[in-house]
Each structure stands twice: as C-alpha cells, then as structure tokens.
Scaffold this motif. Structure first.
Motif, short mmCIF file in Angstrom:
data_model
loop_
_atom_site.label_atom_id
_atom_site.label_comp_id
_atom_site.label_asym_id
_atom_site.label_seq_id
_atom_site.Cartn_x
_atom_site.Cartn_y
_atom_site.Cartn_z
N PRO A 240 0.59 -1.11 -0.11
CA PRO A 240 -0.16 0.04 0.06
C PRO A 240 0.83 1.37 -0.02
O PRO A 240 1.94 1.07 0.32
CB PRO A 240 -0.84 -0.10 1.07
N LEU A 241 0.32 2.27 -0.54
CA LEU A 241 0.57 3.60 -0.19
C LEU A 241 0.51 4.30 1.38
O LEU A 241 -0.72 4.55 1.54
CB LEU A 241 -0.09 4.65 -1.05
N LEU A 242 1.58 3.88 2.03
CA LEU A 242 1.20 3.90 3.57
C LEU A 242 0.71 5.25 4.04
O LEU A 242 -0.27 5.23 4.86
CB LEU A 242 2.70 3.72 4.30
N ASN A 243 1.30 6.17 3.41
CA ASN A 243 0.48 7.66 3.75
C ASN A 243 -0.68 7.85 3.65
O ASN A 243 -1.39 8.56 4.17
CB ASN A 243 1.55 8.81 3.00
N SER A 244 -1.39 7.16 2.54
CA SER A 244 -2.84 7.22 2.26
C SER A 244 -3.62 6.62 3.30
O SER A 244 -4.84 6.99 3.33
CB SER A 244 -3.04 6.68 1.15
N TRP A 245 -3.13 5.75 4.42
CA TRP A 245 -3.91 5.06 5.46
C TRP A 245 -3.95 6.22 6.62
O TRP A 245 -4.60 5.94 7.46
CB TRP A 245 -3.31 3.86 5.73
N LEU A 246 -3.31 7.07 6.59
CA LEU A 246 -3.25 8.08 7.70
C LEU A 246 -4.29 9.14 7.77
O LEU A 246 -5.06 9.45 6.62
CB LEU A 246 -2.03 9.02 7.54
N ASP A 247 -4.98 9.23 8.88
CA ASP A 247 -6.00 9.94 9.27
C ASP A 247 -7.31 9.75 8.43
O ASP A 247 -8.06 10.61 8.12
CB ASP A 247 -5.71 11.68 9.00
N ARG A 248 -7.54 8.46 8.34
CA ARG A 248 -8.81 7.91 7.57
C ARG A 248 -9.74 7.04 8.89
O ARG A 248 -8.93 6.41 9.46
CB ARG A 248 -8.63 7.16 6.70
N ASP A 249 -10.93 7.32 8.69
CA ASP A 249 -11.93 6.56 9.46
C ASP A 249 -11.98 5.06 9.17
O ASP A 249 -12.27 4.87 8.05
CB ASP A 249 -13.23 7.24 9.78
N LEU A 250 -11.36 4.16 9.83
CA LEU A 250 -11.46 2.89 9.48
C LEU A 250 -12.30 1.84 10.16
O LEU A 250 -12.63 2.06 11.25
CB LEU A 250 -9.84 2.32 9.57
N ARG A 251 -12.58 0.78 9.56
CA ARG A 251 -13.42 -0.37 10.11
C ARG A 251 -12.50 -1.50 10.08
O ARG A 251 -11.56 -1.75 9.36
CB ARG A 251 -14.58 -0.38 9.43
N ALA B 285 -3.42 7.88 13.24
CA ALA B 285 -3.43 9.56 13.57
C ALA B 285 -1.84 9.89 13.00
O ALA B 285 -0.88 9.26 13.45
CB ALA B 285 -3.47 9.93 14.74
N GLN B 286 -1.75 10.82 12.18
CA GLN B 286 -0.48 11.22 11.45
C GLN B 286 0.21 12.45 12.68
O GLN B 286 -0.61 12.99 13.47
CB GLN B 286 -0.48 12.06 10.35
N LEU B 287 1.51 12.26 12.79
CA LEU B 287 2.11 13.24 13.80
C LEU B 287 1.84 14.68 13.18
O LEU B 287 1.95 14.99 11.97
CB LEU B 287 3.56 12.91 13.74
N ALA B 288 1.52 15.47 14.10
CA ALA B 288 1.47 16.97 13.65
C ALA B 288 2.28 17.70 13.00
O ALA B 288 3.89 17.33 13.46
CB ALA B 288 0.81 17.80 14.76
N VAL B 289 2.39 18.61 12.26
CA VAL B 289 3.47 19.52 11.34
C VAL B 289 4.29 19.97 12.36
O VAL B 289 5.58 20.17 12.33
CB VAL B 289 2.85 20.07 10.36
N HIS B 290 3.64 20.44 13.58
CA HIS B 290 4.43 21.09 14.39
C HIS B 290 5.29 20.32 15.18
O HIS B 290 6.38 20.92 15.69
CB HIS B 290 3.41 21.79 15.71
N GLY C 118 10.16 19.40 9.23
CA GLY C 118 10.78 18.87 7.94
C GLY C 118 9.82 18.06 7.14
O GLY C 118 10.27 17.68 5.93
N VAL C 119 8.66 17.65 7.39
CA VAL C 119 7.85 16.68 7.00
C VAL C 119 7.66 17.18 5.35
O VAL C 119 7.48 16.60 4.41
CB VAL C 119 6.62 16.44 7.46
N ASN C 120 7.24 18.53 5.18
CA ASN C 120 6.61 18.87 3.84
C ASN C 120 8.00 19.17 2.78
O ASN C 120 7.82 18.86 1.86
CB ASN C 120 6.09 20.12 4.04
N ALA C 121 9.28 19.36 3.38
CA ALA C 121 10.17 19.70 2.60
C ALA C 121 11.17 18.43 2.33
O ALA C 121 11.81 18.17 1.46
CB ALA C 121 11.27 20.75 3.42
N GLU C 122 11.19 17.66 3.55
CA GLU C 122 12.11 16.42 3.45
C GLU C 122 11.31 15.36 3.12
O GLU C 122 11.95 14.03 2.99
CB GLU C 122 12.80 16.27 4.67
N GLY C 123 9.90 15.25 3.16
CA GLY C 123 9.11 14.08 2.98
C GLY C 123 8.87 13.16 4.01
O GLY C 123 9.52 13.17 5.11
N LEU C 124 7.87 12.51 4.05
CA LEU C 124 7.25 11.86 5.29
C LEU C 124 7.91 10.35 5.27
O LEU C 124 8.13 9.65 4.16
CB LEU C 124 5.60 11.67 5.02
#
Length: 439
Positions: A123-134, A158-163, A167-173
């Motif tokens: 899977p694209l692992l990041n796509s599973w973040l912050d989704r309501d799952l059953r 739950a994804q870790l907050a940008v705060h 570097g998440v947006n510049a360096e990648g998740l």
C-alpha cells in the motif's frame, strides 16, 4: 489504439460505475468480495457447487459457481459442453493492499488502546493516515464454521502534527511500518479493549468462540462519482475489484442472453485471492484452485488428463487487473510514447520481461474482442527506468500453459486507500469480457 477526448459519461456508464461502488462497499475484504460475487451470481440463477461433493456431468452443466476462501470460480456452460470444449477464462483478484490484524492484537500506549497490525501487500502507507477505518474479514469459530464480519468506524492511524515534524513537507514523510501504523481504537480510561471483542460484537457471537481470524482495516469513506463533469469514480479497492465486478456482471449478462452457438467455448470466470502478496496460496493464482476446477469439470464429462491438456492448448485467459494512467504531475514516470489516459478505454498490458503475459497472439485476440464490443483500447508499457509490477496472468500461464492476455482499466493513485478511475472505463472492460467469451 487511442481514443478522442472524453466527454461526460453516458447514463449506462454512470449506472455501471455506481454499481461498482456498491460492490466495493459490500466487499471490504477478499472474503466479502467472493461472497458478494456469489450472491450476485445466485441472484442471476447460478447454482453453487461444493468442492467436498462429487461432481458429475449434470453438476457441472448450466450456470455454476464454487467458492474457496476469498476466491470464486463461476461458469455458464453451453448446451453442447463436452470433453472437447475449449475454455475462455476471464481472471481477476479479490484482495487489495491493507493493514492486517496481527495475533494478540491488543496494544496500548500513552492513554490509547490500539490494534496491532502488519502491512498486507504494497500500500501507499501515507494514504492510510487520518482515515476513519473499520475492521473486516473472516472469523474461524470453535464449532468449525466461519463467519464474515465488518465493524463500523472504530480505528484511525493518526499522523504526527506538522508542529512536531517541521521538516515533513520539505524532506518527505518517513513511516516506520512497525511504529507509526498502529491504529487508535479507544482511550484507556474505559479499561482494556480487545479488538477481537469488537469483531465478536459485530458478528453477534461470543468472543470465546473465535479461534482464528483473517481481518484487515478498511477505509469507511463511500465510493463517489466526482469531477467537474462527473467523469471520475473515487473509491477504495478499485485494484482489483473493478475487474472482479466487471467479470461478474459480464458473466451474469452472458448467462441471461441468448444460448451460445454450437461449438462455443466454456466461459469461465476466476477471481483469486492473495495476488497482492504473490499468489502463492491454496486460493491464489499460484495455487491449484483453477486447475482443480478445470480437472473436475473435464473428468465429470468423461475426459482424461490427455484430453484435458488438448483442451487447454486451445483455450485462452484474459487476466484483468488495473493498470497505470499517465499522471499529469509526474510525466517522466511513464513511457514517452505510450501514455494511457483515464476514459480512453481498457489497457492492453505488455512487458518484454513477461511481467505481463500478453504476446502477439494474445494482442490479436484482445483486439478482436474490443472490435466486437465496439470498445477502443490503449496499450500500456512501462518506462524502461521504472520497474514493472505483475498480475495473475503470468502465474496462470505458467501453471496451465494457456495463451494469456493481460488487460484492465487505468487508475491514478493505485494502491492508495482511495484510488481513481474514469466512469467510462469499468463498463467498457465488462463489455470486452463479454465479447471475449463469445468470439
């Protein structure tokens, strides 16, 4: 072969895509997909066969289906079915990438009750973040039976907050599958929470009855027709429920239509489990399920191994699995000349390394089926610098020695928790499958 610019989808294409969405919703796991396929075929007049029972000529005649775990095989026999009847097989798979529940799945940390999961497929692992799952899948019970189960929205990765990750947006998740993908289920204030208790409650059984389980996480967001012209279907598990649904619909339509002309091949549909993890299982394409059914049908008609091999030599497989559309934001990831587009028809998938099984003979068979269905198609080949995936096609061809074609609809965001296709393409694939079965 390419198509002119697309327009708003037809009413038939939209209705078909919406039915695909309903099929996806009813199929949160491979086991549910096989069961929903069986339900739809039964409603169309197909009769189940059990592998544990003896099969005779009467048993394999007519419209039949067999379920093995998360896989299904179905066929609509011509009236003159015999030991010399060739087979036309449309193949697909029922599983999709996911997070799968581990043994002893209860974990807790920092005031949260969580579920222990492992990665299933790619899977694209990041796509599973912050989704309501059953949670959905199969429970094996103390009395020897199995039940299918699906909860409501009970989990979230739950994804870790940008705060806290500047570097998440510049360096990648960067995600560690062990540390960062365990879903939250509840707060610990309510006491220990057993994920299996949630499943037992959803299934209406006692927790103590569960002795085994195959359970995955599933995005709860419903499929939707979207876009400025409503040209797109956004949905989970289009890889590869788009092909499973297309095959089921095509076979049901075929059985409901006119009787096949004398000498027609046997139209057979197979949807295997475990393609996303290599197909090496009793219900995967690398296992014996398809061969078992073909052997038993042929033996029930009075044939032997030698005559079966003769039949297979004149048979054909159309392996249907989703492929990649050219991405407008990443044009360099695709071949500079062969650039498939959403809405431009099914893909014919080719690869020099035999990651897809299509050859010149198969190309001609597919082209004729598309012409008969009045459907345009387009070729897919990988950029030489980008590794190519594979399908059940080469595996089936290797096991059975049958001429095999790889095809499927084009997607964006393949292996995301939510993928995207054109509304026009699923119905086109189903029509090609129907034409392939009636050459």
């Amino acid at each position: 072969m390419t198509s002119p610019a697309t327009t708003a989808p037809t009413a038939d294409a939209r209705a078909f895509a919406e039915d695909l969405g309903a099929f996806v919703t009813a199929s949160p796991s491979s086991f549910h997909a096989a069961a929903e396929s069986a339900r739809r075929l039964a409603a169309a007049g197909f009769t189940p066969l059990e592998e544990t029972q003896a099969w005779d000529a009467e048993a394999v005649s007519g419209d039949r289906y067999v379920v093995r775990d998360g896989s299904i095989i179905a066929w609509s026999a011509p009236s003159d079915l015999g030991t010399g009847t060739a087979v036309r097989i449309v193949g697909a798979h029922t599983d999709s990438p996911a997070l799968k529940l581990k043994p002893h799945p209860r974990i807790s940390a920092d005031g949260f009750e969580q579920a222990g999961v492992e990665v299933y497929g790619g899977p694209l692992l990041n796509s599973w973040l912050d989704r309501d799952l059953r949670l959905a899948g199969r429970l094996a019970l103390r009395d020897g039976s199995s039940v299918l189960v699906s909860t409501g929205a009970v989990a979230r990765v739950a994804q870790l907050a940008v705060h806290l990750d500047r570097g998440v947006n510049a360096e990648g998740l960067r995600l560690d599958p062990q540390r960062h993908l365990q879903p939250i289920l509840a707060l610990t204030g309510g006491g220990p929470l057993d994920p299996l208790a949630l499943l037992a409650e959803a299934a209406g059984i006692d927790r103590s009855e569960i002795l085994g389980y195959d359970v995955v996480t599933v995005d709860t967001q419903e499929p939707a027709v979207i876009g400025a012209r409503e040209e797109f279907l956004a949905s989970a598990r289009l890889d590869n429920l788009s092909s499973t649904h297309a095959g089921v619909r095509a076979l049901a339509d075929l059985a409901a239509g006119e009787d096949a002309p004398a000498g027609s091949p046997l139209p057979l549909f197979v949807a295997n489990d475990h393609e996303e993890v290599g197909s090496a299982s009793r219900s995967g394409a690398g296992g014996p399920f398809l061969e078992d059914v073909l052997v038993r049908i042929h033996a029930a008609l009075g044939g032997d191994d030698a005559s079966l091999r003769q039949v297979l030599a004149s048979s054909t497989v159309l392996s249907c699995d989703a492929g990649h559309a050219a991405h407008p934001n990443y044009p360099d990831r695709h071949d500079p000349v062969n650039r498939p587009r959403l809405g431009a028809g099914p893909l014919l998938k080719l690869n020099a390394q035999q990651r897809y099984a299509t050859d010149a003979v198969g190309t001609a068979i597919f082209a004729r089926a598309c012409e008969a269905a009045d459907v345009r198609y387009q070729e897919f080949v990988s950029n030489n610098a980008v590794p190519c995936g594979s399908t059940i096609g080469p595996i089936t061809a290797t096991r059975l020695g049958i001429t095999t074609i790889d095809a499927g609809i084009a997607l964006l965001s393949m292996h995301s928790a939510r993928e995207l296709c054109a509304v026009a393409d699923p119905i086109a694939l189903s029509r090609v499958a129907g034409a392939f079965w009636r050459p």
